[in-house]
Write an enzyme that holds these catalytic residues in place. Structure first.
Site, PDB file in Angstrom:
ATOM      1  N   GLU A   1       0.831  -1.200   0.000  1.00 21.81           N
ATOM      2  CA  GLU A   1       0.000   0.000   0.000  1.00 21.81           C
ATOM      3  C   GLU A   1       0.870   1.255   0.000  1.00 21.81           C
ATOM      4  O   GLU A   1       0.572   2.224  -0.692  1.00 21.81           O
ATOM      5  CB  GLU A   1      -0.937   0.001   1.215  1.00 21.81           C
ATOM      6  CG  GLU A   1      -1.991  -1.085   1.125  1.00 21.81           C
ATOM      7  CD  GLU A   1      -3.110  -0.955   2.147  1.00 21.81           C
ATOM      8  OE1 GLU A   1      -3.945  -1.871   2.186  1.00 21.81           O
ATOM      9  OE2 GLU A   1      -3.158   0.046   2.894  1.00 21.81           O
ATOM     10  N   GLU A   2       1.935   1.195   0.790  1.00 19.58           N
ATOM     11  CA  GLU A   2       2.834   2.339   0.873  1.00 19.58           C
ATOM     12  C   GLU A   2       3.388   2.690  -0.500  1.00 19.58           C
ATOM     13  O   GLU A   2       3.475   3.858  -0.888  1.00 19.58           O
ATOM     14  CB  GLU A   2       3.982   1.981   1.833  1.00 19.58           C
ATOM     15  CG  GLU A   2       4.911   3.102   2.185  1.00 19.58           C
ATOM     16  CD  GLU A   2       5.933   2.678   3.243  1.00 19.58           C
ATOM     17  OE1 GLU A   2       5.538   1.985   4.192  1.00 19.58           O
ATOM     18  OE2 GLU A   2       7.101   3.059   3.084  1.00 19.58           O
ATOM     19  N   ARG A   3       3.746   1.669  -1.272  1.00 24.30           N
ATOM     20  CA  ARG A   3       4.335   1.926  -2.580  1.00 24.30           C
ATOM     21  C   ARG A   3       3.339   2.510  -3.549  1.00 24.30           C
ATOM     22  O   ARG A   3       3.637   3.454  -4.274  1.00 24.30           O
ATOM     23  CB  ARG A   3       4.957   0.641  -3.127  1.00 24.30           C
ATOM     24  CG  ARG A   3       6.312   0.429  -2.518  1.00 24.30           C
ATOM     25  CD  ARG A   3       6.815  -0.963  -2.494  1.00 24.30           C
ATOM     26  NE  ARG A   3       7.828  -1.068  -1.439  1.00 24.30           N
ATOM     27  CZ  ARG A   3       8.400  -2.185  -1.059  1.00 24.30           C
ATOM     28  NH1 ARG A   3       8.059  -3.314  -1.647  1.00 24.30           N
ATOM     29  NH2 ARG A   3       9.302  -2.177  -0.108  1.00 24.30           N
TER      30      ARG A   3
ATOM     31  N   GLY B   1       2.754   6.124  -2.711  1.00 21.98           N
ATOM     32  CA  GLY B   1       3.829   7.018  -3.128  1.00 21.98           C
ATOM     33  C   GLY B   1       3.744   7.372  -4.606  1.00 21.98           C
ATOM     34  O   GLY B   1       3.981   8.510  -5.001  1.00 21.98           O
TER      35      GLY B   1
END
Lengths: 233, 431
Positions: B289-291, B294
């Site tokens: 999810e973080e990627r 971003g």
């Protein structure tokens, strides 16, 4: 308690966008340009919703005139707290020539049909900077040239919102999702008995003249001299 | 269509022929616009591959908050080296933007990740990289594991206030000696009765100096390195926690980044998220999810830079004509814009698969890899066309150049992304 408030919301080119005139000078470029609710209409919606929260009115109805896209603007009003919306369908050539005269006729017809006690609009005309409801009258503080004037008016009434009336709330995400379930009714101007023919014809649209650089002068004599030169005095 | 007309004007050759066709098509267009009902001028709403009207309403509302509460102060906060996290998170939390895909019982909206992506995209209109990054940590990096695996008690104490914007969160994973190699972190949490005693330190802690709690990854046993770690909710006001320093960085100035030390810090064992020993796995899950987040964020920023570069080079004259009129300039910007659209398509495809429950590790890693590299290429390329002005602190492009360099390093360096992709391509050498 007053039953119903009608709020007009207009879909306009976003205030942050640089307006450009179409190359053929028939109007401004709207295709693909970002549109939003007129900031003054936002203030009007906010005021209506606040009256409802204070339990001074029962229902807030948001109205917009235009093509399919204005439904987005109505949805924003719903997300801010309006209860339902009315979309007056006007499109194509009719929309291009839709002017204040036609819209005011539409709003008047709707206000009658919906039995609205109060109509709040974004500013033109006299501006309210504070609105309270006192029994069956409305107390409005409005800004005039000389200062502030407090008046009491009977309902039904039309009030226009000034910048200083309030700061509109952000449509929160939960309310945006709730707005999905609120109803927007569609109605045609003909059904309201309004004739959309325009008495105006746009001949040409141009950008305002570029501001020319000024000239600085040293003394009052110079200033008077230059004004005389330019034929201004 | 309007775009087509404009570009015809710029072409050097066969101006005569093009002029007549241009006039013809101009008249044609204006007729079309006024005669029929408005053309599908919002194809983005009706036919968008991922977003619905609600997504767009959400973006508009968030945009207002950014324009009024954040962007006017960015320059000031960049200079100060810190933005007021508690204030900004409270505003965003109250409007519902910090818990978009989090459970409703804890103040979230229970929407799917495509809404988080929409939020991430809109945050890209903030005039710096530091603040969106900090918001991302709060909404999608420090909290996913807690939301999925945490106990009800833990969620009430840490998740709910984080979503409401009352508590500021930070993520404690990287250390001085371990960044890409997460498994080799040294921070230890030793069980003593019903408490853990923590010793060690964390590095690169975004918003570390303002945070109320940290989602901490620590070794909680002596087993194999992928199975001996746990995620712990650590209040930041406990005795023994030292914020060693605020780190001075090349970019992301408005985001305070801290080095933190733990000196016999005691925390109840019940503060462990989910199962002990599962911390590494939970953290890896959070990374997908973080990627995607971003990438969504940087797409908008990159587009803004292209637009600002167009505006600038249109005004700026060189050798008697606008810089933009030189073919290398408008062609290069077209190339970069093309790459942005390609990356956007990858992101939407990735998101669509993810919300259906698929494992998108390979695609997310590819998107992150491309995002970091494209941002560098774009920042460098656009800055060149700003000339001397691009080198000053007065313009957005120089800040973007500095801020975006981090994308190839943080949240999984390019090289880590490449390793992941190779793993899926089965090209890594076998041990």
């Amino acid at each position: 308690m007053a039953a119903r408030v009608l709020v007009g919301v207009k879909r306009v080119i976003d205030y942050a966008v640089k307006i450009r005139v179409k190359p053929d000078n028939t109007g401004v470029v709207t295709d693909g340009v970002k549109h939003s609710m007129n900031p003054f209409c936002e203030i009007a919606v906010e005021e209506a919703v606040r009256l409802k929260e204070k339990k001074l009115v029962k229902e807030v109805v948001a109205v917009s005139c235009g093509p399919q896209q204005v439904q987005e603007t109505i949805r924003t009003a719903l997300a801010m707290g309006a209860d339902r919306g009315i979309h007056v369908e006007v499109s194509g050539k009719d929309y291009d020539t839709l002017g204040p005269l036609q819209v005011s006729k539409i709003l008047a017809a709707l206000a009658k049909k919906e039995e609205a006690s109060l109509v709040i609009l974004g500013k033109q005309g006299t501006f309210a900077s504070e609105v309270t409801i006192d029994g069956d009258k409305i107390k409005v503080i409005r800004e005039i040239d000389g200062g502030l004037e407090t008046i009491k008016i009977n309902m039904p009434a039309v009030v226009t919102a000034d910048l200083r009336l309030n700061t509109p709330r952000y449509a929160t995400l939960p309310n945006i999702m709730k707005a999905k379930k609120k109803k927007i009714a569609s109605v045609k101007p003909g059904e309201l008995g309004v004739d959309l023919t325009s008495r105006l014809e746009v001949l040409r649209v141009e950008e305002p003249a570029q501001r020319q650089a000024g000239v600085k002068v040293e003394t009052v004599e110079d200033l008077v001299g230059k004004l005389k030169e330019a034929g201004r005095i | 269509m309007a775009l087509c007309v404009r570009s015809l004007h710029y072409s050097g050759f066969s101006r005569q022929i093009l002029k007549t066709t241009a006039v013809f098509s101009k008249r044609h267009i204006s007729e079309r616009v006024s005669s029929k009902s408005e053309p599908r001028s919002a194809p983005q709403t009706a036919d968008h591959v991922l977003y619905t009207q609600e997504h767009f309403a959400l973006k508009d509302s968030l945009r207002k908050i950014i324009d009024q509460e954040i962007n006017p102060y960015v320059d000031e906060w960049e200079e100060k080296g810190q933005f007021p996290a508690h204030r900004i998170f409270k505003i965003l939390g109250s409007a519902g933007f910090l818990g978009v895909n989090k459970p409703v019982e804890y103040g979230g909206l229970g929407l799917d990740f495509s809404y988080s992506v929409a939020v991430a995209e809109e945050l890209g209109s903030i005039n710096c990289g530091g603040i969106p990054m900090a918001i991302g940590v709060q909404s999608d990096m420090a909290t996913p594991a807690l939301a999925r695996f945490g106990s009800a008690e833990l969620k009430k104490e840490f998740l709910l206030p984080s979503i409401m914007g009352d508590k500021v969160a930070c993520l404690g994973v990287s250390e001085v000696g371990a960044g890409s190699d997460v498994a080799s972190i040294k921070t230890k949490a030793v069980r003593k009765g019903d408490e853990f005693v923590i010793n060690g330190g964390k590095m690169w802690t975004t918003t570390g100096s303002q945070a109320d709690w940290m989602c901490l990854l620590a070794n909680t046993s002596d087993g194999p390195p992928h199975k001996n770690k746990s995620l712990i909710c650590l209040p930041m006001d406990l005795p023994g926690i030292h914020i060693a320093r605020k780190i001075n960085k090349l970019g992301m100035w408005s985001s305070d980044t801290a080095e933190v030390f733990f000196d016999d810090v005691r925390v109840p064992c019940k503060n462990v998220i989910g199962e002990e020993g599962m911390g590494f796995t939970y953290q890896m899950l959070q990374f997908q999810e973080e990627r995607m987040w971003g990438v969504a964020n940087i797409l908008t920023t990159m587009e803004k830079i292209i637009q600002e570069t167009i505006n600038y080079t249109r005004e700026r004259k060189i050798f008697h004509q606008p810089v933009l009129h030189h073919q290398v300039v408008h062609f290069r910007l077209a190339e970069l814009q093309t790459e942005i659209e390609l990356l956007r398509s990858l992101l939407y495809r990735c998101t669509a698969l993810y919300i259906k429950g698929n494992d998108v590790t390979k695609l997310a890693s590819m998107a992150k890899l491309k995002g970091g590299r494209l941002a560098r290429e774009l920042g460098d390329g656009c800055l060149q066309y700003w000339g001397g002005m691009g080198f000053t602190s007065d313009v957005l492009v120089s800040r973007f150049y500095r801020d975006s360099r981090l994308m190839s390093i943080g949240a999984g360096a390019d090289e880590v992304m490449l390793s992941i992709i190779c793993k899926y391509m089965d090209t890594l050498p076998k041990k």
